[in-house]
Design a protein around this motif. Structure first.
Motif, PDB file in Angstrom:
ATOM      1  N   ILE A   1       0.833  -1.202   0.000  1.00  0.00           N
ATOM      2  CA  ILE A   1       0.000   0.000   0.000  1.00  0.00           C
ATOM      3  C   ILE A   1       0.871   1.256   0.000  1.00  0.00           C
ATOM      4  CG2 ILE A   1      -0.296  -0.147   2.531  1.00  0.00           C
ATOM      5  CD1 ILE A   1      -2.721   1.460   0.047  1.00  0.00           C
ATOM      6  N   VAL A   2       2.045   1.186   0.644  1.00  0.00           N
ATOM      7  CA  VAL A   2       2.954   2.336   0.637  1.00  0.00           C
ATOM      8  C   VAL A   2       3.499   2.555  -0.774  1.00  0.00           C
ATOM      9  CG1 VAL A   2       5.124   3.247   1.545  1.00  0.00           C
ATOM     10  CG2 VAL A   2       3.534   2.103   3.063  1.00  0.00           C
ATOM     11  N   TYR A   3       3.800   1.464  -1.483  1.00  0.00           N
ATOM     12  CA  TYR A   3       4.188   1.593  -2.887  1.00  0.00           C
ATOM     13  C   TYR A   3       3.076   2.247  -3.690  1.00  0.00           C
ATOM     14  CZ  TYR A   3       8.366  -1.273  -2.578  1.00  0.00           C
ATOM     15  OH  TYR A   3       9.603  -1.743  -2.277  1.00  0.00           O
ATOM     16  N   GLY A   4       1.850   1.793  -3.434  1.00  0.00           N
ATOM     17  CA  GLY A   4       0.710   2.337  -4.157  1.00  0.00           C
ATOM     18  C   GLY A   4       0.570   3.830  -3.933  1.00  0.00           C
ATOM     19  N   LEU A   5       0.719   4.243  -2.689  1.00  0.00           N
ATOM     20  CA  LEU A   5       0.589   5.654  -2.355  1.00  0.00           C
ATOM     21  C   LEU A   5       1.702   6.460  -3.015  1.00  0.00           C
ATOM     22  CD1 LEU A   5      -1.409   7.168  -0.681  1.00  0.00           C
ATOM     23  CD2 LEU A   5       0.161   7.095   1.236  1.00  0.00           C
ATOM     24  N   PHE A   6       2.936   5.912  -2.975  1.00  0.00           N
ATOM     25  CA  PHE A   6       4.068   6.581  -3.610  1.00  0.00           C
ATOM     26  C   PHE A   6       3.832   6.713  -5.117  1.00  0.00           C
ATOM     27  CE2 PHE A   6       7.778   5.370  -6.206  1.00  0.00           C
ATOM     28  CZ  PHE A   6       8.435   6.578  -6.213  1.00  0.00           C
TER      29      PHE A   6
ATOM     30  N   ALA B   1       0.603   6.905   6.226  1.00  0.00           N
ATOM     31  CA  ALA B   1       1.585   6.025   5.577  1.00  0.00           C
ATOM     32  C   ALA B   1       2.981   6.263   6.130  1.00  0.00           C
ATOM     33  CB  ALA B   1       1.570   6.242   4.068  1.00  0.00           C
ATOM     34  N   VAL B   2       3.287   7.527   6.482  1.00  0.00           N
ATOM     35  CA  VAL B   2       4.595   7.820   7.069  1.00  0.00           C
ATOM     36  C   VAL B   2       4.752   7.065   8.388  1.00  0.00           C
ATOM     37  CG1 VAL B   2       6.025   9.618   8.102  1.00  0.00           C
ATOM     38  CG2 VAL B   2       4.839  10.070   5.962  1.00  0.00           C
ATOM     39  N   VAL B   3       3.711   7.113   9.224  1.00  0.00           N
ATOM     40  CA  VAL B   3       3.761   6.398  10.503  1.00  0.00           C
ATOM     41  C   VAL B   3       3.939   4.896  10.262  1.00  0.00           C
ATOM     42  CG1 VAL B   3       2.478   5.839  12.613  1.00  0.00           C
ATOM     43  CG2 VAL B   3       2.354   8.142  11.637  1.00  0.00           C
TER      44      VAL B   3
END
Lengths: 288, 286
Positions: free
Chosen positions: A127-132, B264-266
């Motif tokens: 999900i972090v990849y997706g957000l990036f 997402a940062v957290v």
């Protein structure tokens, strides 16, 4: 005399309790293994029983409509997405592994940094990849939801996998190959590309097969990068959903649970195929 | 002439390889940059205290407290560890120490298959099988901490099994033989000698499993209920940090969007800490 009998008795008791403990330990281990297998069987059985009856020919129709939620556009999309991600990730992954194994000197600071970042990439949730990918490709570059943005996001995601498997494959090539090539007068580059790399192909292809598995199963990284449009994409800059995203869309619309189950069957079939393929490449590796 | 061309080729390709190696560094820098540039100012605007510890998430009223989501992520992850880790470790012990080779050849691919199943398929299974079961047994909606924990516990099994099996196999064989020679049974040798010797490797596997569980998104959304409040008990609905991002990113704007990026940062900070402890543990074992 009495004392000896007593000792014998306690010895027997000790033996007995040791046997009971052993039995207990053994049954715990067996129970855990059975639970794992049971869970796998339950998942596979449920998906197959629910999904297979809905694998109708109309599910594979050319066009997606709200009456007939065809999976064919999603299958085509998945193939495009897989190829595109591999085109970006495989050369970069192989090249960086070549640098790490063949060129970098021992104790190089850069190598340590590359290793660290690759390990970090491997642990970042999808999900972090997706957000990036959303922030960089959809917003910052102004592309919106595009197949290209999705593929680039996935390429970064599978990069550490390609790198690590290629690195291991290159390391397993015996030094004698390199020395032989140098001895015949070949340069460094020629040695790497013509001798070392070809012998590492089975290992590299095992890594690529694993990457395909991750791409096909990915959802969270694609929803906000490649989007959820259901048709066949017009080009690299239009939105399109893969099989896994298609399944999520069917679930969230809430109307097509049967079709979602059928899609799950298709996904499982792909995963099984990939496992068989990676099993074959692994066997090739051990034979060598 | 030819020699020059070759030299140029050599150096040129070396630079290409070097550049490729730098891509993963660039990727990490870019990911951090893009998330931090939107996330950090949002945290500053909301206030670090009321963002991290605020218990109310109501974007419409300008309340951005992600404490319920942090707690939610920790709850479901703890639940997953409670369910997945014992089963995973014992299954790995079976594979490494109790299993006949003929059975191993069947079981190992089966567990690899478990690792390959996409999370969306797991989620579907959870929604159709685990949620109705919880509903039937406890008479609640079925979606909540318990369902999410069970599903995540299943999902981390292959990770825990894989790392633990490798760790147990890496223990030198003479430990086992020494224990047998002292009169211990096979089971006792495995449990009292082999498993403790593989300790740090097993813990590394558990840590890796925790990373999987805390980062999992799609499967959790489908079974957790997703209410943005601190769950009262194991049956009440729960929203994780990952779920918060996926559920609201589609329509969020301005500060709301940046607050999601800050979430997402957290999450990223949690993951980096987990990765760091994993590398430390792995480094100690090998």
């Amino acid at each position: 005399m009495k004392e000896r009998m007593m000792r014998k008795k306690t010895q027997r008791e000790q033996l007995r309790s040791a046997q009971i403990t052993a039995l207990l330990m053994r049954s715990m281990v067996y129970a855990a293994m059975l639970a794992t297998i049971l869970v796998l069987g339950l998942i596979l059985g449920y998906i197959l029983i629910k999904g297979v009856p809905h694998l109708t020919p109309s599910l594979f129709a050319w066009k997606y409509t709200s009456e007939n939620v065809s999976v064919l556009p999603a299958i085509i999309n998945t193939i495009i997405m897989t190829l595109l991600s591999l085109i970006f990730a495989v050369p970069i992954g192989i090249f960086s592994a070549i640098y790490l194994v063949e060129y970098a000197k021992r104790g190089n600071r850069l190598v340590a940094l590359v290793r660290l970042t690759a390990e970090t990439l491997a642990g970042i949730p999808s999900i972090v990849y997706g957000l990036f990918g959303f922030l960089m490709f959809a917003v910052y570059f102004g592309w919106g939801y595009t197949v290209l943005g999705g593929a680039l996001t996935l390429a970064i995601m599978i990069l550490p996998l390609v790198m690590r498997t290629t690195e291991e494959a290159l390391r397993s090539v015996p030094d004698a190959y390199r020395e032989g090539s140098f001895g015949l007068g070949a340069g460094k580059l020629r040695t790497v590309l013509r001798v070392v790399l070809p012998s590492a192909v089975p290992g590299i292809s095992a890594g690529i097969v694993l990457s395909i598995g991750r791409i096909v199963g990915e959802t969270a990284a694609l929803i906000y990068t490649a989007g959820t449009v259901s048709g066949i994409p017009q080009g690299l800059f239009s939105s399109g959903r893969t099989l896994a995203v298609h399944m999520y869309a069917l679930y969230s619309e809430g109307l097509y649970m049967d079709e979602a189950a059928a899609t799950a069957v298709v996904l499982l079939a792909v995963v099984m195929l990939i496992n068989v393929l990676s099993g074959i490449t692994a066997r090739k590796l051990t034979k060598r | 002439m030819n020699k020059n061309v070759n030299a140029v080729k050599e150096i040129g390709m070396k630079i290409v390889f070097l550049a490729a190696a730098c891509v993963s560094i660039a990727a990490v820098v870019l990911i951090c940059l893009f998330l931090f540039v939107s996330g950090i100012p949002a945290i500053a605007e909301i206030g670090a205290g009321s963002f991290l510890l605020g218990s109310r998430w109501k974007p419409l009223s300008g309340l951005y407290g992600i404490f319920p989501m942090i707690v939610g992520s920790l709850y479901v992850t703890a639940g997953a560890v409670l369910i997945g880790v014992p089963i995973g470790i014992l299954t790995a012990v079976y594979l490494a120490e109790f299993c006949r080779p003929s059975v191993y050849r069947i079981l190992k691919p089966a567990i690899e298959l478990l690792a390959g199943i996409p999370s969306i398929v797991y989620g579907f299974f959870g929604l159709m099988v685990i949620v109705p079961e919880v509903q039937r047994i406890f008479g609640t909606s079925g979606k909540g901490v318990l369902s999410a924990s069970v599903l995540l516990g299943i999902m981390i099994l292959p990770t825990v099994i894989g790392v633990t099996e490798a760790a147990v196999r890496a223990v030198p064989g003479n430990y086992y033989e020494g224990s047998l020679a002292l009169g211990a049974t096979h089971e006792r040798s495995v449990f009292r000698v082999m498993i403790p010797a593989a300790g740090s490797g097993i813990v590394a596997g558990v840590v890796l499993g925790i990373g999987r569980a805390i980062g999992e998104t799609m499967a959790v959304i489908m079974v957790a209920g997703n209410q943005a409040v601190i769950p009262k008990n194991v049956l009440s609905g729960v929203r994780t940090m990952t779920a918060n991002i996926v559920l609201e990113m589609g329509y969020a704007a301005d500060l709301h969007r940046d607050a999601l990026i800050a979430t997402a940062v957290v999450l990223l900070v949690f993951i980096l800490l987990i990765n760091l402890s994993f590398s430390l543990l792995k480094g100690r074992n090998l």
